[in-house]
Design a protein around this motif. Structure first.
Motif, mmCIF file in Angstrom:
data_model
loop_
_atom_site.group_PDB
_atom_site.id
_atom_site.type_symbol
_atom_site.label_atom_id
_atom_site.label_comp_id
_atom_site.label_asym_id
_atom_site.label_seq_id
_atom_site.Cartn_x
_atom_site.Cartn_y
_atom_site.Cartn_z
ATOM 1 N N ASN A 39 36.898 15.896 51.256
ATOM 2 C CA ASN A 39 35.574 15.329 51.018
ATOM 3 C C ASN A 39 35.195 14.390 52.170
ATOM 4 O O ASN A 39 36.058 13.771 52.798
ATOM 5 N N CYS A 40 33.883 14.266 52.408
ATOM 6 C CA CYS A 40 33.436 13.509 53.585
ATOM 7 C C CYS A 40 33.824 12.033 53.547
ATOM 8 O O CYS A 40 34.067 11.433 54.598
ATOM 9 N N THR A 41 33.912 11.442 52.379
ATOM 10 C CA THR A 41 34.251 10.017 52.329
ATOM 11 C C THR A 41 35.734 9.824 52.658
ATOM 12 O O THR A 41 36.113 8.917 53.408
ATOM 13 N N GLN A 54 27.760 4.940 51.607
ATOM 14 C CA GLN A 54 27.574 6.360 51.893
ATOM 15 C C GLN A 54 26.122 6.730 52.168
ATOM 16 O O GLN A 54 25.203 6.250 51.504
ATOM 17 N N HIS A 95 28.758 7.916 56.978
ATOM 18 C CA HIS A 95 29.368 7.100 55.933
ATOM 19 C C HIS A 95 30.161 5.962 56.592
ATOM 20 O O HIS A 95 30.785 6.154 57.644
ATOM 21 N N GLU A 111 33.697 10.793 43.077
ATOM 22 C CA GLU A 111 33.870 10.467 44.496
ATOM 23 C C GLU A 111 35.024 9.469 44.682
ATOM 24 O O GLU A 111 35.814 9.573 45.621
ATOM 25 N N ARG A 152 26.053 4.166 47.546
ATOM 26 C CA ARG A 152 25.097 4.878 48.411
ATOM 27 C C ARG A 152 24.161 3.852 49.053
ATOM 28 O O ARG A 152 23.699 2.926 48.368
ATOM 29 N N GLY A 190 25.037 12.875 52.399
ATOM 30 C CA GLY A 190 26.184 13.301 51.601
ATOM 31 C C GLY A 190 25.743 14.063 50.368
ATOM 32 O O GLY A 190 26.474 14.892 49.829
ATOM 33 N N ALA A 191 24.528 13.797 49.911
ATOM 34 C CA ALA A 191 23.978 14.508 48.758
ATOM 35 C C ALA A 191 23.132 15.710 49.195
ATOM 36 O O ALA A 191 22.321 16.208 48.407
HETATM 37 C C1 2RA Z 1 28.596 12.492 49.042
HETATM 38 N N1 2RA Z 1 30.908 12.901 49.485
HETATM 39 O O1 2RA Z 1 28.502 11.721 50.001
HETATM 40 C C2 2RA Z 1 29.719 13.444 48.927
HETATM 41 C C3 2RA Z 1 29.360 14.743 49.525
HETATM 42 N N2 2RA Z 1 30.467 15.635 49.611
HETATM 43 O O2 2RA Z 1 27.799 12.552 48.134
#
Ligand code: 2RA
Length: 353
Positions: free
Chosen positions: A128-130, A156, A255, A223, A248, A160-161
Protein backbone atom coordinates in the motif's frame (compact mmCIF):
# COMPACT_ATOMS: atom_id res chain seq x y z
CA UNK A 1 14.24 -11.58 -26.85
CA UNK A 2 13.19 -8.89 -24.41
CA UNK A 3 10.29 -9.88 -22.15
CA UNK A 4 6.70 -8.84 -22.89
CA UNK A 5 4.93 -6.65 -20.33
CA UNK A 6 1.20 -6.12 -19.81
CA UNK A 7 -0.17 -3.15 -17.85
CA UNK A 8 -3.62 -4.00 -16.52
CA UNK A 9 -5.46 -0.83 -15.46
CA UNK A 10 -3.56 1.27 -17.99
CA UNK A 11 -6.11 4.11 -18.02
CA UNK A 12 -6.32 4.84 -14.25
CA UNK A 13 -4.44 7.40 -12.13
CA UNK A 14 -1.68 4.90 -11.30
CA UNK A 15 -1.75 3.33 -14.79
CA UNK A 16 -1.10 6.76 -16.29
CA UNK A 17 1.94 7.26 -14.04
CA UNK A 18 3.07 3.70 -14.90
CA UNK A 19 3.11 4.59 -18.61
CA UNK A 20 5.07 7.78 -17.88
CA UNK A 21 7.57 5.90 -15.70
CA UNK A 22 8.09 3.20 -18.34
CA UNK A 23 8.79 5.95 -20.85
CA UNK A 24 11.66 7.31 -18.75
CA UNK A 25 13.33 4.23 -17.24
CA UNK A 26 15.89 2.01 -18.93
CA UNK A 27 13.93 0.05 -21.51
CA UNK A 28 14.03 -3.61 -20.52
CA UNK A 29 10.80 -4.58 -22.29
CA UNK A 30 9.96 -5.89 -25.73
CA UNK A 31 6.23 -5.52 -26.42
CA UNK A 32 4.16 -3.54 -23.90
CA UNK A 33 0.44 -4.39 -23.92
CA UNK A 34 -2.09 -2.01 -22.40
CA UNK A 35 -5.14 -3.65 -20.84
CA UNK A 36 -8.24 -2.06 -19.31
CA UNK A 37 -11.97 -2.60 -18.92
CA UNK A 38 -14.00 -3.13 -22.14
CA UNK A 39 -15.18 0.50 -21.83
CA UNK A 40 -11.65 1.74 -22.64
CA UNK A 41 -10.82 -0.86 -25.32
CA UNK A 42 -9.74 0.68 -28.62
CA UNK A 43 -8.38 3.89 -27.07
CA UNK A 44 -4.87 4.88 -28.11
CA UNK A 45 -2.53 5.64 -25.21
CA UNK A 46 1.10 6.67 -25.33
CA UNK A 47 3.89 4.59 -23.80
CA UNK A 48 7.61 4.93 -24.66
CA UNK A 49 6.60 7.61 -27.16
CA UNK A 50 4.38 5.29 -29.20
CA UNK A 51 0.59 5.06 -29.36
CA UNK A 52 -0.64 1.65 -28.26
CA UNK A 53 -4.23 0.43 -28.58
CA UNK A 54 -5.88 -0.56 -25.30
CA UNK A 55 -7.18 -4.15 -25.22
CA UNK A 56 -10.11 -5.36 -23.13
CA UNK A 57 -9.29 -7.61 -20.19
CA UNK A 58 -9.69 -11.25 -21.30
CA UNK A 59 -7.69 -14.46 -20.68
CA UNK A 60 -6.08 -14.39 -24.15
CA UNK A 61 -4.43 -11.00 -23.62
CA UNK A 62 -1.99 -12.73 -21.26
CA UNK A 63 -0.76 -15.21 -23.88
CA UNK A 64 3.03 -14.81 -24.29
CA UNK A 65 3.13 -12.15 -21.57
CA UNK A 66 6.11 -12.51 -19.21
CA UNK A 67 5.15 -9.95 -16.58
CA UNK A 68 1.70 -8.44 -15.96
CA UNK A 69 1.46 -5.38 -13.71
CA UNK A 70 -2.01 -4.90 -12.18
CA UNK A 71 -3.45 -1.68 -10.82
CA UNK A 72 -7.16 -2.43 -10.53
CA UNK A 73 -9.64 -2.84 -7.64
CA UNK A 74 -9.06 -5.74 -5.21
CA UNK A 75 -11.84 -7.91 -6.65
CA UNK A 76 -10.55 -7.52 -10.22
CA UNK A 77 -7.02 -8.48 -9.16
CA UNK A 78 -8.36 -11.39 -7.10
CA UNK A 79 -9.99 -12.79 -10.23
CA UNK A 80 -7.48 -11.87 -12.92
CA UNK A 81 -3.97 -12.06 -11.42
CA UNK A 82 -4.35 -15.86 -11.10
CA UNK A 83 -5.55 -15.99 -14.74
CA UNK A 84 -2.40 -14.15 -15.85
CA UNK A 85 -0.25 -16.47 -13.70
CA UNK A 86 -1.98 -19.57 -15.10
CA UNK A 87 -1.10 -18.35 -18.62
CA UNK A 88 2.57 -18.15 -17.64
CA UNK A 89 2.99 -14.50 -16.66
CA UNK A 90 4.38 -13.29 -13.34
CA UNK A 91 1.66 -11.00 -11.94
CA UNK A 92 2.86 -7.94 -10.00
CA UNK A 93 -0.23 -6.74 -8.18
CA UNK A 94 -0.85 -3.36 -6.58
CA UNK A 95 -4.21 -4.23 -5.02
CA UNK A 96 -4.83 -5.41 -1.47
CA UNK A 97 -6.00 -8.84 -2.66
CA UNK A 98 -2.77 -10.78 -2.11
CA UNK A 99 -0.54 -8.67 0.14
CA UNK A 100 -1.00 -10.76 3.27
CA UNK A 101 -1.17 -14.14 1.46
CA UNK A 102 1.70 -16.22 2.86
CA UNK A 103 2.33 -17.67 -0.62
CA UNK A 104 2.73 -14.21 -2.14
CA UNK A 105 5.85 -12.13 -1.44
CA UNK A 106 5.33 -8.45 -0.59
CA UNK A 107 8.29 -6.68 -2.13
CA UNK A 108 10.10 -3.36 -1.84
CA UNK A 109 13.28 -3.76 -3.93
CA UNK A 110 15.46 -1.57 -1.68
CA UNK A 111 14.42 -3.60 1.38
CA UNK A 112 13.67 -7.24 0.48
CA UNK A 113 14.42 -7.83 -3.22
CA UNK A 114 15.34 -11.55 -2.77
CA UNK A 115 11.79 -12.26 -1.57
CA UNK A 116 10.55 -11.67 -5.15
CA UNK A 117 12.09 -14.98 -6.27
CA UNK A 118 9.93 -17.10 -4.02
CA UNK A 119 6.47 -16.79 -5.61
CA UNK A 120 4.63 -20.13 -5.53
CA UNK A 121 1.46 -18.59 -6.98
CA UNK A 122 3.26 -16.66 -9.71
CA UNK A 123 2.10 -13.47 -8.00
CA UNK A 124 4.14 -10.75 -6.29
CA UNK A 125 2.33 -8.06 -4.28
CA UNK A 126 3.13 -4.37 -4.16
CA UNK A 127 2.55 -2.69 -0.75
CA UNK A 128 0.00 0.00 0.00
CA UNK A 129 1.17 3.54 -0.75
CA UNK A 130 1.32 4.65 2.88
CA UNK A 131 3.48 1.67 3.86
CA UNK A 132 5.68 2.44 0.86
CA UNK A 133 6.11 6.06 1.94
CA UNK A 134 7.73 4.89 5.20
CA UNK A 135 9.32 1.54 4.58
CA UNK A 136 12.44 2.40 2.57
CA UNK A 137 13.62 4.68 5.39
CA UNK A 138 12.56 2.24 8.12
CA UNK A 139 14.23 -0.66 6.27
CA UNK A 140 17.54 1.19 6.01
CA UNK A 141 17.48 2.08 9.72
CA UNK A 142 16.37 -1.43 10.71
CA UNK A 143 19.25 -3.04 8.79
CA UNK A 144 21.73 -1.23 11.08
CA UNK A 145 19.82 -0.66 14.30
CA UNK A 146 17.13 -3.39 14.66
CA UNK A 147 13.71 -1.84 14.77
CA UNK A 148 11.43 -2.82 17.67
CA UNK A 149 8.53 -0.35 17.51
CA UNK A 150 7.02 2.37 15.31
CA UNK A 151 4.38 4.97 16.05
CA UNK A 152 3.23 6.75 12.90
CA UNK A 153 0.83 9.53 11.93
CA UNK A 154 0.23 9.91 8.21
CA UNK A 155 -0.65 13.03 6.22
CA UNK A 156 -2.15 11.44 3.12
CA UNK A 157 -2.82 13.08 -0.22
CA UNK A 158 -6.18 13.11 -2.01
CA UNK A 159 -4.87 11.08 -4.96
CA UNK A 160 -4.53 8.07 -2.64
CA UNK A 161 -8.30 7.87 -3.09
CA UNK A 162 -7.92 7.84 -6.91
CA UNK A 163 -8.99 10.31 -9.57
CA UNK A 164 -12.24 10.94 -7.64
CA UNK A 165 -10.18 12.14 -4.68
CA UNK A 166 -8.18 14.55 -6.84
CA UNK A 167 -11.34 15.92 -8.50
CA UNK A 168 -13.10 16.36 -5.15
CA UNK A 169 -10.19 18.29 -3.65
CA UNK A 170 -9.92 20.62 -6.68
CA UNK A 171 -13.69 21.23 -6.73
CA UNK A 172 -13.74 22.05 -3.02
CA UNK A 173 -10.67 24.30 -3.28
CA UNK A 174 -12.28 26.28 -6.08
CA UNK A 175 -15.39 26.77 -3.93
CA UNK A 176 -13.49 28.11 -0.89
CA UNK A 177 -10.86 30.06 -2.86
CA UNK A 178 -10.89 33.78 -2.19
CA UNK A 179 -13.71 33.50 0.36
CA UNK A 180 -12.26 35.22 3.41
CA UNK A 181 -15.39 34.53 5.45
CA UNK A 182 -14.96 30.77 5.39
CA UNK A 183 -12.95 28.78 7.92
CA UNK A 184 -13.70 30.58 11.17
CA UNK A 185 -17.12 29.22 12.22
CA UNK A 186 -18.19 25.62 12.86
CA UNK A 187 -19.72 24.09 9.73
CA UNK A 188 -18.97 26.98 7.38
CA UNK A 189 -16.54 24.95 5.25
CA UNK A 190 -19.17 22.21 4.94
CA UNK A 191 -21.76 24.74 3.82
CA UNK A 192 -19.50 26.20 1.14
CA UNK A 193 -18.23 22.89 -0.30
CA UNK A 194 -21.72 21.31 -0.32
CA UNK A 195 -22.97 17.81 0.39
CA UNK A 196 -20.97 15.86 -2.18
CA UNK A 197 -17.77 14.99 -0.28
CA UNK A 198 -16.52 12.51 -2.90
CA UNK A 199 -14.56 9.64 -1.36
CA UNK A 200 -13.90 11.50 1.92
CA UNK A 201 -16.03 11.46 5.11
CA UNK A 202 -15.59 15.23 5.73
CA UNK A 203 -14.58 18.28 3.66
CA UNK A 204 -10.92 18.06 2.65
CA UNK A 205 -10.33 21.68 1.59
CA UNK A 206 -9.21 23.80 4.58
CA UNK A 207 -9.35 20.72 6.76
CA UNK A 208 -7.58 17.57 7.97
CA UNK A 209 -9.58 14.35 8.13
CA UNK A 210 -8.42 11.59 10.50
CA UNK A 211 -9.67 8.78 8.31
CA UNK A 212 -8.53 6.69 5.31
CA UNK A 213 -9.92 3.32 4.26
CA UNK A 214 -12.71 1.30 5.88
CA UNK A 215 -13.67 0.62 9.50
CA UNK A 216 -12.15 -2.47 11.13
CA UNK A 217 -12.42 -4.02 14.61
CA UNK A 218 -11.53 -1.89 17.59
CA UNK A 219 -12.02 1.41 15.74
CA UNK A 220 -8.94 0.98 13.54
CA UNK A 221 -9.07 1.92 9.84
CA UNK A 222 -8.02 -0.55 7.15
CA UNK A 223 -5.22 1.83 6.21
CA UNK A 224 -3.81 1.79 9.76
CA UNK A 225 -3.87 -2.01 9.83
CA UNK A 226 -2.14 -2.15 6.42
CA UNK A 227 0.76 -0.08 7.78
CA UNK A 228 1.11 -2.52 10.68
CA UNK A 229 0.67 -5.81 8.83
CA UNK A 230 2.62 -4.91 5.71
CA UNK A 231 5.58 -3.41 7.62
CA UNK A 232 5.82 -6.60 9.67
CA UNK A 233 5.82 -8.76 6.54
CA UNK A 234 8.29 -6.69 4.48
CA UNK A 235 10.77 -6.32 7.34
CA UNK A 236 10.24 -9.95 8.38
CA UNK A 237 9.47 -8.79 11.93
CA UNK A 238 6.21 -10.58 12.77
CA UNK A 239 6.10 -9.14 16.30
CA UNK A 240 7.01 -5.55 15.43
CA UNK A 241 4.95 -3.14 17.55
CA UNK A 242 3.17 -0.68 15.26
CA UNK A 243 0.51 1.93 15.99
CA UNK A 244 -0.62 4.30 13.26
CA UNK A 245 -3.17 7.07 12.83
CA UNK A 246 -3.98 7.80 9.19
CA UNK A 247 -5.03 11.33 8.27
CA UNK A 248 -6.05 12.84 4.93
CA UNK A 249 -4.77 16.36 4.17
CA UNK A 250 -5.57 18.79 1.34
CA UNK A 251 -2.56 17.81 -0.79
CA UNK A 252 -3.07 16.45 -4.32
CA UNK A 253 -0.21 13.94 -4.44
CA UNK A 254 2.55 12.85 -1.99
CA UNK A 255 1.95 11.17 1.33
CA UNK A 256 3.89 12.28 4.41
CA UNK A 257 4.38 10.34 7.63
CA UNK A 258 5.67 11.49 11.04
CA UNK A 259 7.32 8.52 12.75
CA UNK A 260 8.63 7.72 16.22
CA UNK A 261 10.80 4.63 15.75
CA UNK A 262 12.46 2.63 18.53
CA UNK A 263 15.50 0.37 18.02
CA UNK A 264 17.33 -2.37 19.88
CA UNK A 265 20.53 -0.32 19.73
CA UNK A 266 21.22 3.11 21.11
CA UNK A 267 20.87 5.78 18.41
CA UNK A 268 22.00 9.31 17.69
CA UNK A 269 20.86 11.84 15.12
CA UNK A 270 24.32 11.74 13.51
CA UNK A 271 24.25 7.94 13.19
CA UNK A 272 20.79 8.10 11.62
CA UNK A 273 22.00 10.76 9.16
CA UNK A 274 24.98 8.57 8.25
CA UNK A 275 22.73 5.58 7.53
CA UNK A 276 20.12 7.58 5.61
CA UNK A 277 22.67 9.52 3.54
CA UNK A 278 23.88 6.21 2.02
CA UNK A 279 20.52 4.45 1.77
CA UNK A 280 19.40 3.61 -1.80
CA UNK A 281 16.13 5.30 -2.77
CA UNK A 282 16.38 7.83 0.08
CA UNK A 283 17.16 11.55 0.02
CA UNK A 284 18.21 13.03 3.36
CA UNK A 285 17.09 16.67 3.39
CA UNK A 286 17.49 17.82 6.93
CA UNK A 287 18.72 21.23 7.98
CA UNK A 288 16.04 22.79 10.14
CA UNK A 289 18.18 25.88 10.80
CA UNK A 290 17.97 26.64 7.06
CA UNK A 291 14.30 25.66 6.81
CA UNK A 292 15.27 22.51 4.90
CA UNK A 293 12.94 19.56 5.30
CA UNK A 294 10.78 17.64 2.84
CA UNK A 295 7.28 18.86 2.00
CA UNK A 296 4.81 17.35 -0.49
CA UNK A 297 4.94 20.50 -2.65
CA UNK A 298 8.65 19.87 -3.30
CA UNK A 299 8.64 16.08 -3.34
CA UNK A 300 5.72 15.42 -5.74
CA UNK A 301 6.83 14.00 -9.09
CA UNK A 302 10.12 12.64 -7.72
CA UNK A 303 11.12 9.01 -7.20
CA UNK A 304 12.93 8.78 -3.82
CA UNK A 305 11.58 8.81 -0.29
CA UNK A 306 12.64 12.09 1.29
CA UNK A 307 13.47 12.27 5.01
CA UNK A 308 14.09 15.18 7.36
CA UNK A 309 13.43 16.45 10.90
CA UNK A 310 15.58 13.57 12.19
CA UNK A 311 15.96 13.88 15.98
CA UNK A 312 16.91 11.53 18.77
CA UNK A 313 14.07 11.28 21.24
CA UNK A 314 14.58 13.50 24.31
CA UNK A 315 13.32 10.77 26.64
CA UNK A 316 14.65 7.58 25.07
CA UNK A 317 18.17 7.04 23.71
CA UNK A 318 16.87 4.15 21.57
CA UNK A 319 14.27 6.20 19.66
CA UNK A 320 14.27 8.56 16.69
CA UNK A 321 11.62 10.99 15.50
CA UNK A 322 11.54 11.76 11.79
CA UNK A 323 9.37 13.00 8.94
CA UNK A 324 9.18 11.36 5.51
CA UNK A 325 7.51 12.30 2.22
CA UNK A 326 7.01 10.05 -0.80
CA UNK A 327 5.03 10.51 -4.02
CA UNK A 328 2.17 8.06 -3.47
CA UNK A 329 1.57 7.52 -7.19
CA UNK A 330 5.27 6.94 -7.99
CA UNK A 331 7.20 5.09 -5.23
CA UNK A 332 3.85 4.52 -3.50
CA UNK A 333 2.43 2.65 -6.48
CA UNK A 334 3.64 2.73 -10.10
CA UNK A 335 7.39 3.04 -9.51
CA UNK A 336 7.64 0.23 -6.95
CA UNK A 337 5.51 -1.98 -9.22
CA UNK A 338 7.81 -1.17 -12.16
CA UNK A 339 10.91 -1.87 -10.02
CA UNK A 340 9.52 -5.29 -9.05
CA UNK A 341 8.67 -6.02 -12.70
CA UNK A 342 12.24 -5.08 -13.65
CA UNK A 343 13.62 -7.50 -11.00
CA UNK A 344 11.59 -10.27 -12.66
CA UNK A 345 12.68 -9.16 -16.15
CA UNK A 346 16.33 -9.32 -15.07
CA UNK A 347 15.74 -12.79 -13.66
CA UNK A 348 14.04 -13.98 -16.86
CA UNK A 349 16.73 -12.61 -19.15
CA UNK A 350 19.54 -13.78 -16.85
CA UNK A 351 20.86 -10.24 -16.56
CA UNK A 352 20.61 -10.03 -12.79
CA UNK A 353 23.83 -9.53 -10.87
C1 2RA B 1 -5.03 5.94 0.24
N1 2RA B 1 -3.43 4.22 0.67
O1 2RA B 1 -4.17 6.83 0.32
C2 2RA B 1 -4.66 4.53 0.03
C3 2RA B 1 -4.64 4.20 -1.41
N2 2RA B 1 -4.11 2.91 -1.67
O2 2RA B 1 -6.22 6.14 0.30
Amino acid sequence: DLPTLAIVGATGAVGTVMRQILSTRQNVWGEIRLIASPRSAGRLLSVRGEDVEVQALAPEVFDDVDVAMFDVPDEVSAEWAPVAAARGAVAVDNSGAFRMDSDVPLVVPEVNAPAARNRPKGIIANPNCTTLSMIVVLGALHAELELTQVFAASYQAASGAGQGGIDTLHDQLSKVAGNRDVGSQPGDVRRVVGDDLGPFPAPLAMNVVPWAGSLKDGGWSSEELKIRNESRKILDLPDLKVSATCVRVPVVTTHSVAMHATFDREVSTELAWEILRDAPGVVLYDDAARGEFPTPADVVGTDPTWVGRVRRSLDDTHSLDLFVCGDNLRKGAALNTAQIAELVAAELTGSHK
